[in-house]
Design an enzyme around this catalytic site. Structure first.
Site, mmCIF file in Angstrom:
data_model
loop_
_atom_site.group_PDB
_atom_site.id
_atom_site.type_symbol
_atom_site.label_atom_id
_atom_site.label_comp_id
_atom_site.label_asym_id
_atom_site.label_seq_id
_atom_site.Cartn_x
_atom_site.Cartn_y
_atom_site.Cartn_z
ATOM 1 C CB ALA A 10 2.959 -16.127 34.131
ATOM 2 C CB ALA A 11 7.183 -18.066 32.140
ATOM 3 N NE ARG A 21 12.265 -19.041 47.401
ATOM 4 C CZ ARG A 21 11.061 -19.529 47.674
ATOM 5 N NH1 ARG A 21 10.924 -20.793 48.078
ATOM 6 N NH2 ARG A 21 9.986 -18.787 47.548
ATOM 7 C CB SER A 38 4.980 -9.411 38.526
ATOM 8 O OG SER A 38 4.634 -10.226 39.629
ATOM 9 C CB CYS A 42 -6.210 -15.526 34.393
ATOM 10 S SG CYS A 42 -4.953 -16.595 33.688
ATOM 11 N NE ARG A 69 11.593 -11.621 46.211
ATOM 12 C CZ ARG A 69 10.817 -12.566 45.700
ATOM 13 N NH1 ARG A 69 9.759 -12.236 44.985
ATOM 14 N NH2 ARG A 69 11.100 -13.835 45.883
ATOM 15 C CB VAL A 79 15.108 -8.625 23.816
ATOM 16 C CG1 VAL A 79 16.262 -9.427 23.226
ATOM 17 C CG2 VAL A 79 15.368 -8.307 25.290
ATOM 18 C CG ASN A 303 2.849 -18.552 37.476
ATOM 19 O OD1 ASN A 303 3.441 -17.716 38.144
ATOM 20 N ND2 ASN A 303 1.789 -18.250 36.751
ATOM 21 C CD1 TRP A 433 -23.794 -43.975 46.306
ATOM 22 C CD2 TRP A 433 -21.664 -44.548 45.902
ATOM 23 N NE1 TRP A 433 -23.570 -45.217 46.847
ATOM 24 C CE2 TRP A 433 -22.279 -45.607 46.616
ATOM 25 C CE3 TRP A 433 -20.318 -44.685 45.536
ATOM 26 C CZ2 TRP A 433 -21.603 -46.764 46.967
ATOM 27 C CZ3 TRP A 433 -19.646 -45.838 45.883
ATOM 28 C CH2 TRP A 433 -20.276 -46.863 46.597
#
Lengths: 450, 450
Positions: A10-11, A21, A38, A42, A69, A79, A303, A433
């Protein structure tokens, strides 16, 4: 400019995309020790339940798409070391069995978390699992073949999502929880009880206050879970008792680790080490209600952190706005959500908090198929500042109403502000309500009084 | 203290209940010219469709229940005149055929609206209806018996709710709309088109840009609607082309009528005449986004105004917070919602507004049964202040997400504030980046640029 990212879920992938970008010229390389990047972790329980056909369906972008990309993706590259002064990494190419040194100008540690494995769960027996990534999911999938009895250890949201999906496959399910009730980290006790009731109604054998002591096996396969309250027979065991941030690399870099055990970062996701960022499940965040540093690893947070880190690594300026402790999950027919603080959490922080409970229906009582919804709303006495809400909705989608309170927490709004909101009403959607307004009305009177 | 309320539906009964609670000693009397009080008029289409069994199911509290709480309810009592100086009302007891004079200390005009009936709709033919109250609904119900063809004149939300419910009963439905598209007052054109597509897919024959010129009949019963585009055959015609506030009593009292045509009130629901309050569909409200006086009669607004009026009449102090223009309706599988301003409305006000459109799914694309959701988000260029949103959701419940934007409009928040919100994510509820966050992200870039 060479931007290196460790971890491609994610991150990590959000950072890579964002950096790309922002700076079309930068060299961007992502190292991941596994074979999948990627993907939406969840969604794993729903592949196991059959709602999602294939683990591959969880993948947002393939390595090929990322490469197209201009983002280098090196799978099965682990690593293993870092020299922050020299700005180099030691990287093990797992296929080649070779270690290389890789330079970076800016580094992102998006190393995530690892599921906690108690000693008893470290075993050679097959059929004993954790669930964090796609290989874990695939291993569980394989174990489920021919299985009849599942034991889920841990009554948190992953366990509860799994319980639904295992039942959907026709398995018998026993859920073991060490604490006094399930969903204990998410909800206050009365709401925990509401969840438990429904989970039990769907055939899950929930046993709380139970400590696991070991496993039994036969022919190399697990046959049961030993507890201080007897043996639970099981063909498949999933251990879901929490996670720990993967901080080894951050420590090796000399980065400060916070009191939460996760990597300390500033609002730009920079660690205490120049050029080294951290984002995602391994990093701390600021809780906007308490202004404290917390470690609550969740998908949107990861993210968003990755995005912020990606911009900053590429020379831009972005800041992470903090979190509100918003979480939601579905288990069987229930939607369960919370944002901000529970009463229990507010009490532990010494806040002068007060809660009201409202039970209503998700839409007009006379309209077809109105389902119960239970809302606890919490505010600070005196100031009336909203502190949080908890929702248990029997029509699961209605739990998403938690977002209204999240939006107001974001603005440090009061209970009166919530009550004044012109929320949407028509019979198929809510009562005149809305239950949130009813709760705000009652809470406003209480906190003003106190 | 004698508190008199004219009109016993949403605003009137809310006021009575609130006044009762605030001042247990006050004498409270409600006059209603009809036979039904305290019912949810928004539910009328669902009784006609069969989702709600009986009109009585819409009643929240019966006259007996109100009387038991010490609130006098006089049904079939029509208030025909007022002497504001003397603080008296002229009341026609319709059953007795007798007119009496009733004193008041404080008066609430909760007289609501009347459906607009064009000249051509004033007819002796049976089968031609409006839909505002339970007797209207009962009359339509009776007309539907044996009917096969319905013609709905007007493509607003009531017409669209009726279309769904008439189709559910197996009727053929033609919808005639004078304007260029349906839902024209609620949505911007591209979103109108989205609604029309789905309504047509469900078998409704939608004809826009059509003006009705008359009716045809046979044996006292309507047989068709004459238009400038030919004859539409119909057994049942419902005319739903707007409403007008019932202001005759307010005018007779000398109360100021606003530019909108509805009764002008201050934040405490007081009219320009001492001791005379107005609340509900007949009264103006302040739009919190534009700070202008508007007339947007809706259920929650009426209830909230009534509550405020009730407290103030009973000697307390309450203020109406204003409205956000929030509205929601269901038609067939669609949920349609808006809050704040549309682009069209913002343009008409001369605001420097900009909108983005995002189409996504209501929850994770890989999760079972993800439905399209279309969001338009509108903000002010430069300041980035949120102005409004429009949602068309193919899983209708997801349109309720409009409330998140309503909450932020309430706080005069910016697009950035929305983007920063920690909204709830799990695959059965949303994408990692909720569609509102995606829209905020795009819009933020646009409005900052310009």
């Amino acid at each position: 400019m060479r931007l290196v990212i460790v971890g491609g879920v994610a991150a990590g992938m959000s950072a890579a995309s964002r950096a790309r970008r922002f700076d079309p010229a930068a060299q961007i390389v992502v190292f991941d020790r596994g074979e999948w990047i990627s993907y939406g972790a969840c969604g794993l329980p729903y592949v196991l339940g059959g709602d999602v056909e294939d683990f591959g369906d969880l993948v947002a972008r393939t390595p090929e798409q990322m490469r197209a990309r201009g983002i280098g993706v090196r799978l099965r590259h682990e690593v293993t070391g870092i020299d922050a002064a020299a700005r180099t990494l030691t990287v093990l190419d797992r296929d080649a069995g070779r270690t290389v040194t890789e330079p970076y100008d800016r580094l992102l540690l998006a190393t995530g978390v690892s599921p906690v494995r108690p000693d008893w769960a470290t075993t050679d027996l097959s059929g004993v699992h954790v669930l964090k990534d796609i290989p874990d999911g695939q291993a569980i999938q394989a174990s489920l073949d021919g299985a009849r009895r599942a034991c889920i250890v841990g009554g948190g949201y992953i366990g509860l999502e799994l319980a639904e999906n295992f039942r959907a496959r026709g398995l018998s399910v026993v859920m073991l929880e060490k604490g006094p009730d399930i969903a204990g980290r998410v909800l206050d006790p009365p709401y925990q009880q509401r969840v438990r009731t429904v989970v039990e109604e769907h055939g899950v054998d929930v046993r709380c206050g139970v400590t696991v002591t070991g496993l039994t096996g036969k022919g190399g396969r697990v046959t049961g879970v030993q507890t201080d309250a007897g043996l639970v027979r099981a063909d498949v065991v999933v251990v879901s008792v929490g996670v720990r941030p993967n901080t080894a690399l951050a420590r090796a870099a000399g980065a400060r680790i916070g009191k939460t055990g996760a990597v300390a970062v500033d609002a730009r996701q920079l660690t205490s080490v120049d050029g080294v960022y951290a984002a995602g499940d391994n990093a701390e965040a600021t809780h906007r209600v308490t202004r404290r540093r917390v470690h609550i690893p969740l998908g949107l947070t990861a993210n968003r952190m990755g995005r912020v880190a990606g911009v900053n690594m590429a020379g831009g300026h972005a800041t992470f706005p903090g979190i509100l402790g918003t979480a939601i999950f579905k288990t069987f027919t229930l939607g369960v959500a919370r944002t901000g603080l529970t009463q229990t959490e507010a009490d532990a922080l010494g806040l002068h908090a007060h809660s009201v409970d409202v039970s209503s229906t998700d839409h007009a009582g006379y309209y077809a198929d109105a389902k119960p919804i239970h809302v606890r709303l919490t505010a600070e006495r005196g100031s009336g500042r909203l502190l949080g809400t908890q929702i248990v909705a029997h029509g699961h989608l209605s739990a998403k109403r938690v977002d209204v309170v999240a939006a107001l927490l974001q603005q440090r709004a009061t209970v009166q502000d919530l009550f004044d909101c012109d929320l949407a009403y028509a019979p198929p959607f809510s009562s005149v309500w809305d239950v949130l307004l009813v709760a705000a009305d009652r809470l406003h009177r209480d906190v003003r009084a106190g």
